[in-house]
Design a protein around this motif. Structure first.
Motif, PDB file in Angstrom:
ATOM      1  N   ALA A  70      -5.827 -49.599 -13.943  1.00  0.00           N
ATOM      2  CA  ALA A  70      -5.492 -51.014 -14.123  1.00  0.00           C
ATOM      3  C   ALA A  70      -4.170 -51.347 -13.440  1.00  0.00           C
ATOM      4  O   ALA A  70      -4.045 -52.386 -12.779  1.00  0.00           O
ATOM      5  CB  ALA A  70      -5.428 -51.349 -15.618  1.00  0.00           C
ATOM      6  N   LEU A  71      -3.177 -50.481 -13.594  1.00  0.00           N
ATOM      7  CA  LEU A  71      -1.870 -50.723 -12.989  1.00  0.00           C
ATOM      8  C   LEU A  71      -1.978 -50.787 -11.469  1.00  0.00           C
ATOM      9  O   LEU A  71      -1.477 -51.729 -10.828  1.00  0.00           O
ATOM     10  CB  LEU A  71      -0.890 -49.637 -13.406  1.00  0.00           C
ATOM     11  N   VAL A  72      -2.627 -49.791 -10.877  1.00  0.00           N
ATOM     12  CA  VAL A  72      -2.751 -49.746  -9.420  1.00  0.00           C
ATOM     13  C   VAL A  72      -3.546 -50.936  -8.914  1.00  0.00           C
ATOM     14  O   VAL A  72      -3.146 -51.611  -7.953  1.00  0.00           O
ATOM     15  CB  VAL A  72      -3.412 -48.423  -8.984  1.00  0.00           C
ATOM     16  N   ALA A  73      -4.676 -51.239  -9.546  1.00  0.00           N
ATOM     17  CA  ALA A  73      -5.533 -52.331  -9.083  1.00  0.00           C
ATOM     18  C   ALA A  73      -4.837 -53.686  -9.208  1.00  0.00           C
ATOM     19  O   ALA A  73      -4.930 -54.525  -8.301  1.00  0.00           O
ATOM     20  CB  ALA A  73      -6.841 -52.337  -9.864  1.00  0.00           C
ATOM     21  N   LEU A  74      -4.127 -53.918 -10.308  1.00  0.00           N
ATOM     22  CA  LEU A  74      -3.461 -55.202 -10.505  1.00  0.00           C
ATOM     23  C   LEU A  74      -2.310 -55.402  -9.529  1.00  0.00           C
ATOM     24  O   LEU A  74      -2.138 -56.490  -8.966  1.00  0.00           O
ATOM     25  CB  LEU A  74      -2.958 -55.313 -11.943  1.00  0.00           C
ATOM     26  N   VAL A  75      -1.511 -54.352  -9.307  1.00  0.00           N
ATOM     27  CA  VAL A  75      -0.382 -54.475  -8.385  1.00  0.00           C
ATOM     28  C   VAL A  75      -0.880 -54.652  -6.951  1.00  0.00           C
ATOM     29  O   VAL A  75      -0.354 -55.481  -6.193  1.00  0.00           O
ATOM     30  CB  VAL A  75       0.548 -53.256  -8.488  1.00  0.00           C
ATOM     31  N   VAL A  76      -1.901 -53.894  -6.559  1.00  0.00           N
ATOM     32  CA  VAL A  76      -2.471 -54.040  -5.215  1.00  0.00           C
ATOM     33  C   VAL A  76      -3.050 -55.432  -5.030  1.00  0.00           C
ATOM     34  O   VAL A  76      -2.867 -56.067  -3.980  1.00  0.00           O
ATOM     35  CB  VAL A  76      -3.542 -52.962  -4.970  1.00  0.00           C
ATOM     36  N   THR A  77      -3.737 -55.938  -6.033  1.00  0.00           N
ATOM     37  CA  THR A  77      -4.310 -57.282  -5.942  1.00  0.00           C
ATOM     38  C   THR A  77      -3.218 -58.336  -5.838  1.00  0.00           C
ATOM     39  O   THR A  77      -3.303 -59.250  -5.007  1.00  0.00           O
ATOM     40  CB  THR A  77      -5.187 -57.563  -7.169  1.00  0.00           C
ATOM     41  N   ILE A 138      -0.004 -47.212  -4.319  1.00  0.00           N
ATOM     42  CA  ILE A 138      -0.043 -48.670  -4.198  1.00  0.00           C
ATOM     43  C   ILE A 138       0.366 -49.164  -2.818  1.00  0.00           C
ATOM     44  O   ILE A 138      -0.337 -49.989  -2.213  1.00  0.00           O
ATOM     45  CB  ILE A 138       0.867 -49.298  -5.278  1.00  0.00           C
ATOM     46  N   LEU A 139       1.478 -48.687  -2.296  1.00  0.00           N
ATOM     47  CA  LEU A 139       2.076 -49.261  -1.095  1.00  0.00           C
ATOM     48  C   LEU A 139       1.144 -49.325   0.116  1.00  0.00           C
ATOM     49  O   LEU A 139       1.154 -50.342   0.834  1.00  0.00           O
ATOM     50  CB  LEU A 139       3.357 -48.492  -0.731  1.00  0.00           C
ATOM     51  N   PRO A 140       0.331 -48.308   0.407  1.00  0.00           N
ATOM     52  CA  PRO A 140      -0.511 -48.396   1.606  1.00  0.00           C
ATOM     53  C   PRO A 140      -1.546 -49.509   1.568  1.00  0.00           C
ATOM     54  O   PRO A 140      -2.134 -49.842   2.610  1.00  0.00           O
ATOM     55  CB  PRO A 140      -1.200 -47.014   1.653  1.00  0.00           C
ATOM     56  N   PHE A 141      -1.777 -50.119   0.407  1.00  0.00           N
ATOM     57  CA  PHE A 141      -2.847 -51.102   0.280  1.00  0.00           C
ATOM     58  C   PHE A 141      -2.343 -52.479  -0.160  1.00  0.00           C
ATOM     59  O   PHE A 141      -3.141 -53.329  -0.562  1.00  0.00           O
ATOM     60  CB  PHE A 141      -3.892 -50.606  -0.724  1.00  0.00           C
ATOM     61  N   LEU A 142      -1.040 -52.712  -0.059  1.00  0.00           N
ATOM     62  CA  LEU A 142      -0.494 -54.004  -0.485  1.00  0.00           C
ATOM     63  C   LEU A 142      -0.892 -55.142   0.437  1.00  0.00           C
ATOM     64  O   LEU A 142      -0.845 -56.315   0.041  1.00  0.00           O
ATOM     65  CB  LEU A 142       1.038 -53.918  -0.573  1.00  0.00           C
ATOM     66  N   VAL A 143      -1.258 -54.836   1.662  1.00  0.00           N
ATOM     67  CA  VAL A 143      -1.717 -55.857   2.619  1.00  0.00           C
ATOM     68  C   VAL A 143      -2.963 -55.316   3.302  1.00  0.00           C
ATOM     69  O   VAL A 143      -3.024 -54.133   3.645  1.00  0.00           O
ATOM     70  CB  VAL A 143      -0.643 -56.189   3.675  1.00  0.00           C
ATOM     71  N   TRP A 201      -9.990 -50.713  -7.595  1.00  0.00           N
ATOM     72  CA  TRP A 201     -10.473 -50.087  -8.832  1.00  0.00           C
ATOM     73  C   TRP A 201     -11.431 -48.928  -8.529  1.00  0.00           C
ATOM     74  O   TRP A 201     -11.397 -47.903  -9.194  1.00  0.00           O
ATOM     75  CB  TRP A 201     -11.165 -51.140  -9.689  1.00  0.00           C
ATOM     76  N   ASN A 202     -12.265 -49.103  -7.509  1.00  0.00           N
ATOM     77  CA  ASN A 202     -13.259 -48.084  -7.171  1.00  0.00           C
ATOM     78  C   ASN A 202     -12.762 -47.073  -6.142  1.00  0.00           C
ATOM     79  O   ASN A 202     -13.513 -46.166  -5.764  1.00  0.00           O
ATOM     80  CB  ASN A 202     -14.537 -48.743  -6.636  1.00  0.00           C
ATOM     81  N   ASN A 203     -11.535 -47.229  -5.670  1.00  0.00           N
ATOM     82  CA  ASN A 203     -11.016 -46.311  -4.660  1.00  0.00           C
ATOM     83  C   ASN A 203     -10.986 -44.879  -5.207  1.00  0.00           C
ATOM     84  O   ASN A 203     -10.442 -44.622  -6.285  1.00  0.00           O
ATOM     85  CB  ASN A 203      -9.609 -46.742  -4.245  1.00  0.00           C
ATOM     86  N   PHE A 204     -11.538 -43.964  -4.453  1.00  0.00           N
ATOM     87  CA  PHE A 204     -11.656 -42.591  -4.926  1.00  0.00           C
ATOM     88  C   PHE A 204     -10.892 -41.590  -4.056  1.00  0.00           C
ATOM     89  O   PHE A 204     -10.107 -40.777  -4.556  1.00  0.00           O
ATOM     90  CB  PHE A 204     -13.132 -42.177  -4.990  1.00  0.00           C
ATOM     91  N   LEU A 205     -11.092 -41.659  -2.744  1.00  0.00           N
ATOM     92  CA  LEU A 205     -10.579 -40.605  -1.875  1.00  0.00           C
ATOM     93  C   LEU A 205      -9.057 -40.589  -1.824  1.00  0.00           C
ATOM     94  O   LEU A 205      -8.435 -39.520  -1.900  1.00  0.00           O
ATOM     95  CB  LEU A 205     -11.156 -40.767  -0.463  1.00  0.00           C
ATOM     96  N   TRP A 206      -8.419 -41.763  -1.688  1.00  0.00           N
ATOM     97  CA  TRP A 206      -6.964 -41.792  -1.597  1.00  0.00           C
ATOM     98  C   TRP A 206      -6.291 -41.311  -2.875  1.00  0.00           C
ATOM     99  O   TRP A 206      -5.400 -40.449  -2.826  1.00  0.00           O
ATOM    100  CB  TRP A 206      -6.486 -43.194  -1.220  1.00  0.00           C
TER     101      TRP A 206
END
Length: 270
Positions: A70-77, A138-143, A201-206
């Protein structure tokens, strides 16, 4: 009507094919291990139990994994909604040298497979000391280039007269963007938010390669690793974990599907 009955039939069959595995997963999460292994199988739980969910949240560390996801998905979103809208606005409405070239670069990144940049990105994050940390997740997916493209296309459809009116009233570019233009992009923001949250939310490999200790695992990683150990044959527990992974995304999509459809339709017309 008689000539189109086969279209409805194909649609119903497709719906059953898509929904049946999900319904089987949900119903199976309330079955005992013995009932899941029964031949012939039962569709509806004969002895419904919540023991699988009790075991999931008591014996395993799934509450921790849920918080991580939840933390990763919300911050990335939130990062994508903020930065993609800013970049999209700049590329659509501001005039500066190299704007078109910058947009071409953004579009070019959409054509590069993620696996091509995966190893360089991993090396970069590791050398920066961000491995096994929330910033590394988080950082690699912020944009995302898709988010920039989506927001740019939507901003192109908004009239420049709104910006001129804001300048006449004394607003700066940031004020025009935040108070005038951004509120008009709610359909596009809803679309971007749902798609970004779903992907994160569904990201697995990273998370699998960056999270090196269990306290940083996300739900997909934890569920995958949990299914290969001593609980590999505990199908009820695995189905309960799968429901926990899928349910938040499904609820969010059902709640905002009208905005998602509208945002994609409107953006596609730009």
């Amino acid at each position: 009507m008689r000539r189109t009955w086969w279209i409805y039939l194909i649609g119903v069959l497709g719906l059953v094919a898509v929904a049946a595995p999900f319904l089987w997963m949900v119903l199976g999460s309330f079955k005992t291990q013995g009932e899941l292994l029964r031949v012939p199988p039962t569709w509806w739980p004969q002895d419904a139990t919540t023991q699988n969910y009790d075991d999931l949240f008591s014996k395993a560390s799934f509450p921790r994994y849920f918080v991580n996801s939840a933390l990763v998905a919300l911050v990335v979103t939130a990062g994508n909604l903020t930065f993609c809208s800013m970049i999209g606005y700049a590329l659509a409405k501001l005039r500066f040298k190299g704007r078109n070239a910058l947009f071409i670069v953004v579009m070019a990144t959409l054509m590069i497979p993620g696996m091509v940049t995966f190893v360089p990105l991993f090396v970069l994050v590791t050398n920066a000391g961000l491995a096994n940390s929330y910033p590394g997740l988080i950082l690699p997916f912020l944009v995302s280039p898709f988010g920039v493209f989506l927001m740019r296309q939507f901003f192109l459809g908004l009239p420049d007269d709104l910006m001129d009116a804001g300048r006449v009233d004394g607003s700066g570019e940031l004020g025009i963007f935040a108070r005038i233009m951004l509120p008009l992009t709610r359909p596009a923001l809803a679309t971007l938010g749902i798609l970004t949250f779903l992907g994160s939310w569904n990201n697995f490999l990273w998370p699998l390669v960056i999270a090196q200790t269990e306290d940083k695992y996300t739900l997909p990683v934890a569920l995958a690793l949990y299914s290969t150990g001593q609980n590999a044959q505990n199908y009820g527990l695995l189905m309960a974990g799968a429901v926990v992974v899928v349910l938040p995304v499904l609820v969010m999509f059902l709640a905002f599907q009208r905005h998602v459809t509208k945002g994609i339709a409107i953006t596609g017309l730009k």
